[in-house]
Design a protein around this motif. Sequence first.
Motif, mmCIF file in Angstrom:
data_model
loop_
_atom_site.group_PDB
_atom_site.id
_atom_site.type_symbol
_atom_site.label_atom_id
_atom_site.label_comp_id
_atom_site.label_asym_id
_atom_site.label_seq_id
_atom_site.Cartn_x
_atom_site.Cartn_y
_atom_site.Cartn_z
ATOM 1 N N HIS A 86 103.690 -41.335 -2.018
ATOM 2 C CA HIS A 86 102.948 -41.301 -3.290
ATOM 3 C C HIS A 86 103.849 -40.819 -4.436
ATOM 4 C CE1 HIS A 86 102.098 -36.843 -3.398
ATOM 5 N NE2 HIS A 86 102.386 -36.987 -2.133
ATOM 6 N N ILE A 87 104.851 -40.024 -4.103
ATOM 7 C CA ILE A 87 105.788 -39.556 -5.135
ATOM 8 C C ILE A 87 106.717 -40.701 -5.546
ATOM 9 C CG2 ILE A 87 107.650 -37.923 -5.630
ATOM 10 C CD1 ILE A 87 106.291 -35.980 -3.650
ATOM 11 N N ARG A 88 107.201 -41.445 -4.531
ATOM 12 C CA ARG A 88 108.029 -42.615 -4.845
ATOM 13 C C ARG A 88 107.239 -43.596 -5.705
ATOM 14 N NH1 ARG A 88 110.046 -44.921 0.694
ATOM 15 N NH2 ARG A 88 108.895 -43.298 1.766
ATOM 16 N N GLN A 89 105.958 -43.788 -5.307
ATOM 17 C CA GLN A 89 105.104 -44.739 -6.017
ATOM 18 C C GLN A 89 104.941 -44.342 -7.488
ATOM 19 O OE1 GLN A 89 103.638 -47.633 -4.417
ATOM 20 N NE2 GLN A 89 103.520 -48.075 -6.607
ATOM 21 N N ALA A 90 104.816 -43.049 -7.717
ATOM 22 C CA ALA A 90 104.668 -42.581 -9.103
ATOM 23 C C ALA A 90 105.896 -42.972 -9.928
ATOM 24 C CB ALA A 90 104.454 -41.072 -9.136
ATOM 25 N N GLY A 91 107.070 -42.881 -9.301
ATOM 26 C CA GLY A 91 108.290 -43.308 -9.991
ATOM 27 C C GLY A 91 108.283 -44.802 -10.236
ATOM 28 N N ILE A 92 107.909 -45.552 -9.214
ATOM 29 C CA ILE A 92 107.874 -47.017 -9.309
ATOM 30 C C ILE A 92 106.909 -47.469 -10.410
ATOM 31 C CG2 ILE A 92 107.213 -49.140 -8.088
ATOM 32 C CD1 ILE A 92 108.135 -47.660 -5.479
ATOM 33 N N ASP A 93 105.730 -46.843 -10.455
ATOM 34 C CA ASP A 93 104.727 -47.217 -11.458
ATOM 35 C C ASP A 93 105.308 -47.147 -12.869
ATOM 36 O OD1 ASP A 93 102.885 -47.638 -9.517
ATOM 37 O OD2 ASP A 93 101.758 -45.774 -9.849
ATOM 38 N N THR A 94 106.048 -46.062 -13.132
ATOM 39 C CA THR A 94 106.567 -45.925 -14.499
ATOM 40 C C THR A 94 107.702 -46.916 -14.750
ATOM 41 O OG1 THR A 94 108.156 -44.183 -13.907
ATOM 42 C CG2 THR A 94 105.951 -43.483 -14.582
ATOM 43 N N LEU A 95 108.429 -47.272 -13.704
ATOM 44 C CA LEU A 95 109.468 -48.305 -13.869
ATOM 45 C C LEU A 95 108.820 -49.646 -14.196
ATOM 46 C CD1 LEU A 95 111.979 -47.515 -10.976
ATOM 47 C CD2 LEU A 95 112.361 -47.240 -13.430
ATOM 48 N N GLU A 96 107.711 -49.933 -13.484
ATOM 49 C CA GLU A 96 107.011 -51.202 -13.730
ATOM 50 C C GLU A 96 106.481 -51.285 -15.152
ATOM 51 O OE1 GLU A 96 105.597 -52.698 -9.341
ATOM 52 O OE2 GLU A 96 104.153 -51.637 -10.579
ATOM 53 N N LYS A 97 106.096 -50.122 -15.680
ATOM 54 C CA LYS A 97 105.584 -50.118 -17.059
ATOM 55 C C LYS A 97 106.725 -50.059 -18.062
ATOM 56 C CE LYS A 97 101.226 -47.963 -15.859
ATOM 57 N NZ LYS A 97 100.772 -46.643 -15.423
ATOM 58 N N GLY A 98 107.939 -50.025 -17.578
ATOM 59 C CA GLY A 98 109.078 -50.021 -18.491
ATOM 60 C C GLY A 98 109.348 -48.687 -19.152
ATOM 61 N N LYS A 99 108.873 -47.610 -18.521
ATOM 62 C CA LYS A 99 109.124 -46.283 -19.129
ATOM 63 C C LYS A 99 110.512 -45.799 -18.746
ATOM 64 C CE LYS A 99 104.337 -44.731 -19.235
ATOM 65 N NZ LYS A 99 103.512 -43.541 -19.008
ATOM 66 N N MET A 129 122.010 -34.368 -22.160
ATOM 67 C CA MET A 129 120.934 -35.010 -22.934
ATOM 68 C C MET A 129 119.581 -34.697 -22.323
ATOM 69 S SD MET A 129 121.752 -37.078 -25.582
ATOM 70 C CE MET A 129 120.709 -38.528 -25.550
ATOM 71 N N SER A 130 119.269 -35.396 -21.210
ATOM 72 C CA SER A 130 117.991 -35.110 -20.564
ATOM 73 C C SER A 130 118.095 -35.540 -19.112
ATOM 74 C CB SER A 130 116.853 -35.856 -21.266
ATOM 75 O OG SER A 130 117.102 -37.235 -21.259
ATOM 76 N N ALA A 131 117.272 -34.920 -18.289
ATOM 77 C CA ALA A 131 117.274 -35.245 -16.857
ATOM 78 C C ALA A 131 116.688 -36.646 -16.667
ATOM 79 C CB ALA A 131 116.469 -34.207 -16.089
ATOM 80 N N PRO A 132 116.955 -37.286 -15.519
ATOM 81 C CA PRO A 132 116.504 -38.674 -15.307
ATOM 82 C C PRO A 132 114.991 -38.837 -15.508
ATOM 83 C CG PRO A 132 117.914 -37.949 -13.513
ATOM 84 C CD PRO A 132 117.704 -36.763 -14.389
ATOM 85 N N THR A 133 114.635 -39.821 -16.292
ATOM 86 C CA THR A 133 113.244 -40.037 -16.685
ATOM 87 C C THR A 133 112.341 -40.387 -15.487
ATOM 88 O OG1 THR A 133 113.820 -40.665 -18.921
ATOM 89 C CG2 THR A 133 111.779 -41.585 -18.050
ATOM 90 N N THR A 134 112.776 -41.334 -14.667
ATOM 91 C CA THR A 134 111.945 -41.756 -13.532
ATOM 92 C C THR A 134 111.680 -40.576 -12.599
ATOM 93 O OG1 THR A 134 113.109 -43.859 -13.655
ATOM 94 C CG2 THR A 134 111.708 -43.511 -11.743
ATOM 95 N N ALA A 135 112.737 -39.798 -12.384
ATOM 96 C CA ALA A 135 112.605 -38.636 -11.500
ATOM 97 C C ALA A 135 111.583 -37.650 -12.051
ATOM 98 C CB ALA A 135 113.959 -37.962 -11.332
ATOM 99 N N GLN A 136 111.551 -37.521 -13.367
ATOM 100 C CA GLN A 136 110.606 -36.570 -13.962
ATOM 101 C C GLN A 136 109.159 -37.005 -13.732
ATOM 102 O OE1 GLN A 136 111.375 -34.760 -17.812
ATOM 103 N NE2 GLN A 136 113.399 -35.713 -17.850
ATOM 104 N N TYR A 137 108.911 -38.294 -13.867
ATOM 105 C CA TYR A 137 107.541 -38.778 -13.605
ATOM 106 C C TYR A 137 107.164 -38.548 -12.138
ATOM 107 C CZ TYR A 137 107.364 -41.080 -18.171
ATOM 108 O OH TYR A 137 107.339 -41.343 -19.509
ATOM 109 N N ALA A 138 108.111 -38.811 -11.259
ATOM 110 C CA ALA A 138 107.832 -38.604 -9.838
ATOM 111 C C ALA A 138 107.562 -37.122 -9.555
ATOM 112 C CB ALA A 138 109.002 -39.107 -9.000
ATOM 113 N N ALA A 139 108.313 -36.269 -10.260
ATOM 114 C CA ALA A 139 108.182 -34.829 -10.024
ATOM 115 C C ALA A 139 106.812 -34.301 -10.452
ATOM 116 C CB ALA A 139 109.285 -34.085 -10.765
ATOM 117 N N ILE A 140 106.246 -34.904 -11.490
ATOM 118 C CA ILE A 140 104.892 -34.487 -11.905
ATOM 119 C C ILE A 140 103.924 -34.747 -10.754
ATOM 120 C CG2 ILE A 140 102.979 -34.938 -13.502
ATOM 121 C CD1 ILE A 140 105.160 -35.716 -15.604
ATOM 122 N N GLU A 141 104.059 -35.918 -10.142
ATOM 123 C CA GLU A 141 103.207 -36.258 -8.999
ATOM 124 C C GLU A 141 103.447 -35.266 -7.840
ATOM 125 O OE1 GLU A 141 100.773 -38.274 -8.422
ATOM 126 O OE2 GLU A 141 100.691 -38.207 -6.222
#
Lengths: 389, 157
Positions: free
Chosen positions: A47-60, A268-280
Amino acid sequence: MDYEKLLNPRLVATQPSGIRRFFDMAASLDNVIALTIGEPDFSTPWHIRQAGIDTLEKGKTWYSPNAGFVELRRAIAAYLKRRFTLQYDPTSEVVVTVGGSEAIDLTMRALVAPGDEVLVPSPSFVCYAPLANLAGGVAVAIETRAEDDFRLTAATLKAAITPKTKLLILPYPNNPTGGVMRREHLEEIAEVLRGTDIMVLSDEIYAELTYGGERHVSFAEIDGMWERTILVSGFSKAYAMTGWRLGYACGPKPVMEQMLKLHQYGIMSAPTTAQYAAIEALTNGDEDVEYMRAEYDARRRLIVDGFRKIGMPCFEPEGAFYVFPSVEITGLSSEEFCRRLLNEKRVAVVPGTAFGACGEGFLRVSYCYSVKHIQEALKRIDEFLEEFR
Amino acid sequence: MDKLLKLLDNDARLTLEQLAVMTGKTEAEVADQIDEWQKTGVIRAYKALIDWDKTDREYVTALIELRVTPKRDAGFEAIAERIAGFEEVESVYLMSGGYDFSIVVTGRTFKEVAMFVSKRLATLDSVVSTATHFVLRRYKDKNVMFLTEERDEREVF
């Protein structure tokens, strides 16, 4: 060009990680069974991987704010509150970093001025002394001993403090020993620090991986310690997210402001996809942590028992995912033991000396491996010990 | 889930000694607990999970959907029992959805399985219809990967 002259002499004088050296040796041989890797053998929960994937699919896929997404910083603050009763303001006292390692580097560089002494309990993870030295400081090792369960004691700390002492590293639960500091041990350390200006870098990356009844206590929870503590942690160990490279530092605003500047210019900033996954992970990951912790615990019991049965005394580790058995019965040095074990029985483990001189006489053995793998390694080590009995 | 059951579920060949160490119990406690589970039927059997494709056994597996009409004297339970009695039948499940039973049948050849379905299953009184799906390849079974050998891809840090 004479690069030797051009390069930063402090950096040139810094040795590469001693763990690495051993791996290269192991990699050149066939049929090696390794107990060397310090990362979970689990993949990141789905589910954590999926959270990362979801944001990639949305182009975040853009930068995040320098300190990290505020949702993530809020989730970190909420987690620290519910697990350790710690209070951090997500907007000014939390910085999301590229792994716990960056957080350690930022802390050193924000606090250590030339000549400042940094106290490093040893054996401990390989990065503290080099980073302290590179920041211009002087790393001072404090030896911890098997008879103290590899804890930092008030007496040894007191003896190491000088007027130049700026920062104390508290690397617990400890890599490589598996030692932990329970509340009463932290209280002892706090008592020594009260009334001084010594800051503390508490590296609690293994906080979720402690075994036995009591759970980890953060040093920042101890009375009066919050204002002198930079708490460093991350997602790698607890959520099996090593490759996502995400950690964080929390501490008083004046320090975090300086750390944020370094992070801003250097990273600059930590990896974006990883941050979304980390929230999950922080929001819905408690069960995963519990599951993996129980798995490690069963393997921990098996491997400690295994070493003791084949005649290698082994301190009972209460945290992280390493055991630290003694090679004393063989009369070999750690380094010799590891080299011969690798060449003769094709088992790779890391010599304790990779984690500081006082790791002499010990091995770091990771149990991030399947039960079968651990059993096979123990069998081979048992055969290796035959000639020393 | 009970720790001990979970360990056994994963590897039934762990010794009492290993199980005791891993759960923090004594060997006697572990032995008693397992005895009790065997008596009460919590533990049904200990079997090896075999990759038959790596042996010279000739075999084929089919999943069969079965629709039945339960009768006054032959409800689902009774029908299931009847079907489970055939030695070709590996598993029998009562299902929700479009059909009633899902059955796993193993035979030596496609023809053998087909004959079993048409001669033995389809002819049962309560069976209304069957649909046979042959298994082409097994990638994963009981949490074990059959497709590839498990490899450790971690970097040695």
